[in-house]
Scaffold this active site. Sequence first.
Site, short mmCIF file in Angstrom:
data_model
loop_
_atom_site.label_atom_id
_atom_site.label_comp_id
_atom_site.label_asym_id
_atom_site.label_seq_id
_atom_site.Cartn_x
_atom_site.Cartn_y
_atom_site.Cartn_z
N GLY A 151 -6.55 3.56 -3.13
CA GLY A 151 -5.09 3.55 -3.02
C GLY A 151 -4.61 2.72 -1.84
N TYR A 152 -5.29 2.87 -0.71
CA TYR A 152 -4.93 2.11 0.49
C TYR A 152 -5.17 0.63 0.28
CZ TYR A 152 -4.98 0.63 5.41
OH TYR A 152 -4.74 -0.01 6.60
N ALA A 153 -6.34 0.28 -0.24
CA ALA A 153 -6.65 -1.14 -0.46
C ALA A 153 -5.69 -1.76 -1.46
CB ALA A 153 -8.09 -1.28 -0.94
N SER A 155 -2.57 -0.95 -1.90
CA SER A 155 -1.30 -1.20 -1.21
C SER A 155 -1.38 -2.46 -0.35
CB SER A 155 -0.89 0.01 -0.37
OG SER A 155 -1.67 0.14 0.81
#
Length: 243
Positions: A151-153, A155
């Site tokens: 999810g972070y990557a 974004s």
Amino acid sequence: MSGKRSALVLGGSGGIGRAVAERLAADGMAVAVHYAGNKSRADEVVTAIEQAGGHAIAVGGDVAEESDMSAAFDAAEAAFGGVDVVVNTAGIMLLGPVAEFSLDDLDRMHRVNIRGTFVVAQQAARRIRDGGAIVNFSTSVTRLAFPEYAGYAASKGAVEAMTLVLAREMRGRDVTVNAVAPGPTATPLFLDGKDQAVIDRLAAQPPLERLGSPEDIAEAVAFLAGPGRWVNGQVLFANGGIA
């Protein structure tokens, strides 16, 4: 203040953002130090910059709210006469495997990291002075693909896409637009929730055999914000050679 270069540092009250704010001030820029909720931390950064002989103000607001960011740019322009450098370090990192990841957490993270970057970039594109620099923040995890970082990557992959497109849209303005992609860096955001064994393993991965420091990342930003005028539309990986 109109004769002096100025910078607005989003997320400038802690971690990498504070190091960036202090580094740009050391380069002679007046700095607007942005905070989301903790004004006292931003005031500490302002005080540190002023005690070192620089000039700074604190500005608040939600990076994902247009009215808040418009007001932040207003405050910087009123104090400094204009904005020459915009650095957006503001972001949140929530981790977990795709199969189990909370969609509410996904939405919250994407609101700050994607919408927030877009809102700030939109204001910067409209208001930065010619000859300026915009620096967004990605992450080396877009290439390293660590488990639990999907999810972070994702974004930050969106941040990279925005950065490269905006660089081309700023044609004719002599404005550079780049992103810095840190590797593992010893900040509260990164260290939170990790035990010492995990931290030691990550520190051993770069050929330089240590975690990055906020100051390491600030040096990369200072290059893009200052002398690095021929670097444009790029993602600069600052990770000690880990990827």
